[in-house]
Scaffold this active site. Structure first.
Site, PDB file in Angstrom:
ATOM      1  N   GLU A 205      29.980 -85.126   8.276  1.00 64.26           N
ATOM      2  CA  GLU A 205      29.891 -84.369   9.690  1.00 64.26           C
ATOM      3  C   GLU A 205      31.043 -83.803  10.215  1.00 64.26           C
ATOM      4  O   GLU A 205      31.598 -83.757  11.212  1.00 64.26           O
ATOM      5  CB  GLU A 205      29.096 -85.283  10.867  1.00 64.26           C
ATOM      6  CG  GLU A 205      27.549 -85.619  10.257  1.00 64.26           C
ATOM      7  CD  GLU A 205      27.068 -86.626  11.514  1.00 64.26           C
ATOM      8  OE1 GLU A 205      27.814 -87.442  12.092  1.00 64.26           O
ATOM      9  OE2 GLU A 205      25.829 -86.653  11.342  1.00 64.26           O
ATOM     10  N   GLU A 288      20.006 -87.964   6.692  1.00 59.20           N
ATOM     11  CA  GLU A 288      20.076 -88.736   7.790  1.00 59.20           C
ATOM     12  C   GLU A 288      18.755 -88.322   8.446  1.00 59.20           C
ATOM     13  O   GLU A 288      18.792 -87.642   9.356  1.00 59.20           O
ATOM     14  CB  GLU A 288      21.200 -89.005   8.709  1.00 59.20           C
ATOM     15  CG  GLU A 288      22.548 -89.368   7.981  1.00 59.20           C
ATOM     16  CD  GLU A 288      23.290 -89.683   9.178  1.00 59.20           C
ATOM     17  OE1 GLU A 288      23.296 -89.434  10.023  1.00 59.20           O
ATOM     18  OE2 GLU A 288      24.616 -90.049   8.700  1.00 59.20           O
TER      19      GLU A 288
END
Length: 657
Positions: A205, A288
């Site tokens: 991220e 995720e």
């Protein structure tokens, strides 16, 4: 005799056959040494995994492949239980396991590596392979994952001018040294080399943190230098962060994470459409897909709905996307390894609980969806794990933390209080001490800049507790000996709390003032949790049980332990048939650290909630006498007891309602 009945032509045929076999064997060995490929029928690899970019899919052994992985972090699970957790995932129809790799746990001190027990990543990889599951490794080096400092080692903060997650030379040098060790262990177990590792993540991220393409490129180069093109690489970012967080090349796949919660349950197509606009070709992946969320001290336990989970999962699979359930099994933040203010339990409201029990609603929600897409791919449902309960330990005081603040633990003197990292300390506690000298009989003392929690004593009397960034003042006598015990609650795992950079996350205190004047000349003491209990016991010469430990004498007028944080000890005898998983109930106690048989289980903090019990795996007990120790920081239970129970309380009341 038999040899006399064999004809001359038969002898020649047999001789020729033996020569051919010897030649073939030599050729096979030679070709394997030099990497040649003589005849695909004999020498072609038996395993291969790659991306078919043109057709937007993974290919595994020549066949299109879609993975449904279960997130499970090996370092949060006792190594003896890995197989059980993996088989449970397989029973629901999952075909892969996904795990972070946490650098901070493997290299707690620079150049000192730990790959033992639950940190034995090679054994974990082998366990995954033995269960016939594929493996996705999220190497980072930054992983977030609810880990202290996002999985980066705290010692990075002791390097002057350090800038983590950048091309800063010292950061990249440390990363290269780490990857040399780690990837050397992983390389033999890549799928193309006969192992289970099909795909490896770079960073995590990053697009939500920075936008330096040079940094991401240099990271990729470090991976490629060690592993080449023998494995598929990928990055992960949330919707809208791809431009900064990915490499957008055919060497590295861009993947996404998002949550289908109750008011976003129709957004799966939208999210994947945005990913497809950025990356026109390649397989779609949600790295995720959240089954729940982590808990933090003082906040309510997080829960996620099973029906929403199954609805979103069905949408992902219908788009022929691969997905990883984050998480399938959470586990525990053993020791003090969690991110700032993260609970010891990493239960995550996952389909499999921290203690390895199936949560039937989520388990069946997932299993039923997978049966729609892959019928007949499930196994029998795992049975509940037996638990130990019905035993109570009587705890007695065996020493006070103040006794560890003595000459042999003195690190240095300094005009102003230094941060823990500046002293080369990355553990949980440090002590600052100064003797006041003032002509005024009573003085007003103020402590500033606390990161994260300060326990303050004057002349060995407990007077104040201060939380993160909380300022407080108190009155003491002019010639008091002032001791501030500073506890770290873990470094942040992501940008929060007003910090503009992760590398500003230091632990310690700021200025201390007396009647407005800054106090100078401080002694700094090391309080290392690895030997803290022995240090306390060796340095204490009082009699706690006859002194402050009684219904009347335990606490002072402030509701705090009279002489500060105190070490308590209790024992329980177990037979070989009682070595079962259990939960230690800390209800009635305040806050501290808990050990079982010299193993630091983690933090307890029922004063804050929502977690009241600590999970203790059965493999941490032993037949005979077992020792439980608690470093209670504030206030002991009125009963001075701890119970073993079969109920895990992680959704109790909190100080934030």
């Amino acid at each position: 005799m038999l040899w006399q009945r064999i004809s001359r032509s038969q002898w020649q045929s047999a001789y020729f056959f033996v020569i051919v076999m010897i030649f073939s064997t030599v050729l096979l060995l030679f070709s394997s040494l030099i990497g040649c490929n003589y005849g695909t029928a004999v020498f072609e690899r038996t395993q291969n995994f790659y991306i078919d970019w043109e057709n937007d899919r993974f290919m595994k052994d020549g066949m299109p492949y879609q993975y449904v992985a279960g997130g499970m972090h090996y370092f949060r699970v006792p190594n003896q239980y890995w197989g059980h957790r993996i088989r449970a995932a397989k029973s629901a129809g999952l075909n892969a396991i996904q795990s972070y790799v946490s650098w901070n746990l493997h290299e707690p001190r620079r150049g000192e590596f730990n790959f033992q027990d639950r940190l034995d990543i090679v054994s974990f990889i082998k366990t995954v392979q033995s269960e016939d599951m594929a493996l996705i490794l999220r190497v980072g080096p930054y992983i977030c994952g609810g880990q202290d400092f996002g999985g980066l080692p705290g010692w990075l903060l002791s390097v002057p001018g350090m800038q983590v997650r950048t091309t800063h030379p010292e950061f990249m040098r440390a990363v290269d040294e780490w990857l040399k060790v780690l990837l050397g262990k992983i390389e033999p177990y890549l799928y193309n080399n006969g192992g289970p590792v099909i795909i490896i993540q770079i960073e995590n991220e990053y697009g939500a943190f920075g936008c330096d393409r040079n940094y991401m490129t240099q990271l990729y180069d470090l991976f490629y230098k060690r592993l080449g093109d023998e494995v598929v690489y990928f990055t992960l970012d949330g919707p809208g962060d791809y431009t900064c967080g990915s490499l957008n090349t055919t060497q590295v796949l861009t993947t996404i994470d998002y949550l289908d919660d109750n008011d976003k349950s129709l957004h799966t197509e939208e999210y994947f459409s945005s990913l497809r606009e950025f990356q026109p070709h390649g397989p779609l992946v949600n790295t995720e897909y959240y089954t729940g969320w982590l808990d933090q001290w003082g906040n309510k336990h997080d829960k996620r709905d099973a029906s929403t989970l199954s609805t979103g999962l069905r949408k992902v699979l219908s788009l022929n996307a691969s997905v990883a359930l984050f998480v399938w099994h959470g586990g525990s933040n053993y020791g003090a390894g969690g991110a700032y203010s993260t609970t010891t339990s990493y239960n995550y409201d996952a389909p499999m609980s921290e203690a390895g029990d199936i949560k039937l609603d989520k388990y069946w929600a997932i299993r039923n969806v997978l049966e729609e897409f892959y019928p007949g791919n499930t196994l029998p449902v795992p049975l509940p794990v037996r638990k130990l309960s019905g035993k109570t330990l009587r705890m007695r005081g065996v020493g006070e933390l103040r006794s560890a603040v003595r000459r042999e633990n003195l690190l240095l003197y300094n005009q102003h209080p230094l941060k823990m990292e500046e002293m080369g300390l990355y553990d949980t506690m440090v002590a600052y001490q100064h003797t006041l000298h003032s002509p005024i009989h009573n003085v007003q003392v103020s402590v500033q800049g606390v990161h994260d929690r300060a326990y303050i004593m004057a002349d060995n009397h407990f007077v104040k507790v201060l939380g993160r960034e909380e300022e407080g003042s108190f009155t003491v006598s002019a010639d008091s000996s002032l001791t501030v015990i500073l506890e770290s609650l873990g470094h942040i795992a992501w940008l929060s709390g007003g910090l503009d950079r992760m590398d500003n996350e230091y632990k310690g205190i700021g200025n201390v003032t007396v009647n407005g004047a800054v106090v100078e000349k401080w002694e700094h003491y090391k309080l290392d949790t690895s030997n803290l209990r022995d240090t306390i016991r060796d340095g204490y010469h009082g009699n706690i049980s006859n002194g402050c430990h009684g219904e009347e004498g335990l606490q002072n007028m402030h509701g705090l332990l009279k002489h500060g944080p105190t070490l308590f000890r209790g024992e329980v005898n177990l037979s070989s048939s009682e070595l079962l998983d259990t939960f230690l109930d800390t209800t009635g106690w305040s806050k501290g650290l808990l050990w079982v048989n010299n193993r630091l289980i983690g933090r307890y903090w029922p004063d804050a909630g929502p977690q009241y019990t600590l999970y203790v795996p059965g493999v941490y007990w032993k037949a005979g006498t077992n020792v439980v120790e608690m470093m209670e920081m504030q206030r002991a239970s009125p009963t001075l007891t701890v119970a073993l129970t079969d109920k895990h309380v992680i959704d109790g009341s909190t100080d934030n309602g």
